[in-house]
Design an enzyme around this catalytic site. Structure first.
Site, short mmCIF file in Angstrom:
data_model
loop_
_atom_site.label_atom_id
_atom_site.label_comp_id
_atom_site.label_asym_id
_atom_site.label_seq_id
_atom_site.Cartn_x
_atom_site.Cartn_y
_atom_site.Cartn_z
N CYS A 136 -4.65 -25.92 -26.66
CA CYS A 136 -5.48 -26.57 -25.64
C CYS A 136 -6.59 -25.67 -25.13
O CYS A 136 -7.55 -26.13 -24.53
CB CYS A 136 -4.61 -27.04 -24.47
SG CYS A 136 -3.36 -28.26 -24.94
N ALA B 214 4.64 -24.07 -30.41
CA ALA B 214 5.33 -24.37 -29.14
C ALA B 214 6.76 -24.88 -29.32
O ALA B 214 7.71 -24.28 -28.79
CB ALA B 214 4.50 -25.38 -28.35
#
Length: 443
Positions: free
Chosen positions: A42, A10
């Protein structure tokens, strides 16, 4: 300009894309230890539970996109083991060939994330014991679940442990959670975590609390028991989810300053104390707006924001990271649990003069079908009336209230300010006085 980025998830790729767009003269090299770029960590528990059908669905952009569309030298299986800050060079090992490599840089971004904590328990190398941090980790768990696995022990009752436990129960497994703490979900205040515990027990999860894992025992090379300081428990499989630590060991000797957590200390522009070296994401600190100090709160939302800001500043522009309020939300069976700001324990540790209330509210008008209760804990700083923390749990409406409170905390609003907010209302969506405003009136 030679830009080197360590880490292809990310923060790293958010930064890389900013530099790619803003600096056409930049040569960008990304060194990723694994084989996958830009994936949704996640979402891993939901792949394990079958809600996400294929692991590929968790990949935002494949490596080929960065190479072909953005002109980035995106390397895989390149593990960085050292940084020479004086000569501006990174070095490591190509894990495919086993050969060493080195790359020179003008600007370096450390975006190596955080790794799972796995203490040196005796028997930790037995088959059937798993960590969960990467897509290969999740794929290994899914594959292992095919091996007649009925009883799974999850070590750790935090976010990941609870989400894994939930998904395994939904997948038909018998689940036990072992945690050293005396309650699961202990990042929340006690009144909230007690309700999480009730939901766990309602769904058949066996909770073993206040016990410390010491070792694993096995049969024919596979785990069969988890041993604690107070007993032993049968297990066909184990998932260890007791937290993460920043991947920053390779920075030893560089002079880069680290937070007590091991995260790289950065300023609002994602710069370290060493000129030309930046850091962002789960390996870096985040400034906490309530605590008014650097903190370590590794979340994907922060990583994406910090990576973008790092890339903008690495490109010669100026943009500051404004900090966090500590917001999070999670699903646990029929409940949604959320928090923002600080907990009561954190307020005590900071020596704050605070006031806190816990109260019941309704997510929507009481006469509407589908109405369900909310429980909220709200806390203010008594010296200035500012909201400093809120937690909520219920079947619906939690996320909306947490986001309202997060916005209020970010802007330093008082409880009186919150009473005056013009929050939308119609019976299917809210009560005439929003639950957040009900608490603000009482504080």
């Amino acid at each position: 300009m030679n830009v080197v980025i360590i880490g292809g998830d990310a923060a790293g790729m958010s930064a890389a894309m900013q530099v790619s767009r803003k600096r056409k003269d930049a040569s960008i090299t990304v060194l990723e230890k694994g084989g996958i770029y830009s994936y949704a960590q996640c979402g891993l528990p939901y792949f394990i539970g079958g809600e996400v059908d294929k692991s590929e669905e968790l990949i935002a952009r494949p490596v080929s996109f960065f190479r072909e569309k953005a002109g980035i030298d995106a390397r895989v299986f390149h593990e960085v083991t050292a940084v020479d800050a004086e000569n501006k060079q990174v070095s490591g090992t190509d894990l495919n060939s086993g050969e060493p490599f080195s790359v020179d840089y003008d600007i370096l971004l450390v975006a190596t994330g955080a790794g799972s904590i796995f203490p040196p328990f005796e028997g930790r190398d037995l088959e059937g014991i798993h960590l969960l941090k990467t897509i290969p980790d999740a794929e290994a768990i899914v594959e292992d679940l095919k091996e007649n696995v009925l009883n799974v022990t999850v070590i750790g009752g935090g976010y990941i442990g609870l989400e894994v436990a939930e998904n395994l129960v939904k997948d038909g497994r018998k689940v036990r959670i072992i945690d050293l703490a005396d309650r699961i979900g202990n990042v929340y205040d006690k009144e909230i975590s007690e309700k999480i515990q009730e939901e766990a027990e309602r769904n058949g999860i066996d909770l073993v609390l206040g016990e410390s894992v010491t070792s694993f025992e096995g049969e024919n090379g596979r785990v069969s028991k988890v041993v604690t300081d107070q007993g032993s428990y049968n297990a066909d499989m184990v998932v260890v989810a007791i937290g993460v630590k920043p991947n920053t060991g390779f920075l030893e000797g560089t002079g880069v300053h680290l937070h007590p957590s091991g995260a790289v200390l950065v300023n609002p522009y994602m710069e370290t104390n060493i000129p030309g070296i930046y850091a962002a994401g789960d390996c870096a600190t985040q400034f906490h707006r309530v605590k008014q100090k650097d903190d370590f709160v590794p979340l994907g939302t922060h990583a994406n924001k910090q990576g973008r800001i790092a890339g903008i500043n690495m490109s010669g522009e100026t943009k500051a990271f404004k900090g966090i309020t500590g917001s999070s939300v999670m699903q646990f069976f029929d409940l949604t649990v959320g928090k923002t700001g600080i907990s009561e324990n954190e307020a005590k540790e900071l020596g704050m003069d605070y006031e806190v209330i816990g109260y019941d509210a309704a997510a929507i008008a009481h006469y509407m079908p589908g109405n369900s209760p909310l429980f909220i804990r709200m806390m203010k700083d008594k010296t200035n009336d500012k909201l400093i923390g809120m937690q909520a749990i219920g079947k619906k409406g939690v996320d909306k209230r947490i986001d309202v409170a997060a916005t209020a905390i970010y802007h330093g609003m008082t409880t009186e300010d919150m009473e005056n907010l013009d929050i939308s209302y119609a019976p299917p969506f809210n009560t005439a006085w929003d639950p957040v405003q009900q608490g603000a009136r009482r504080l």
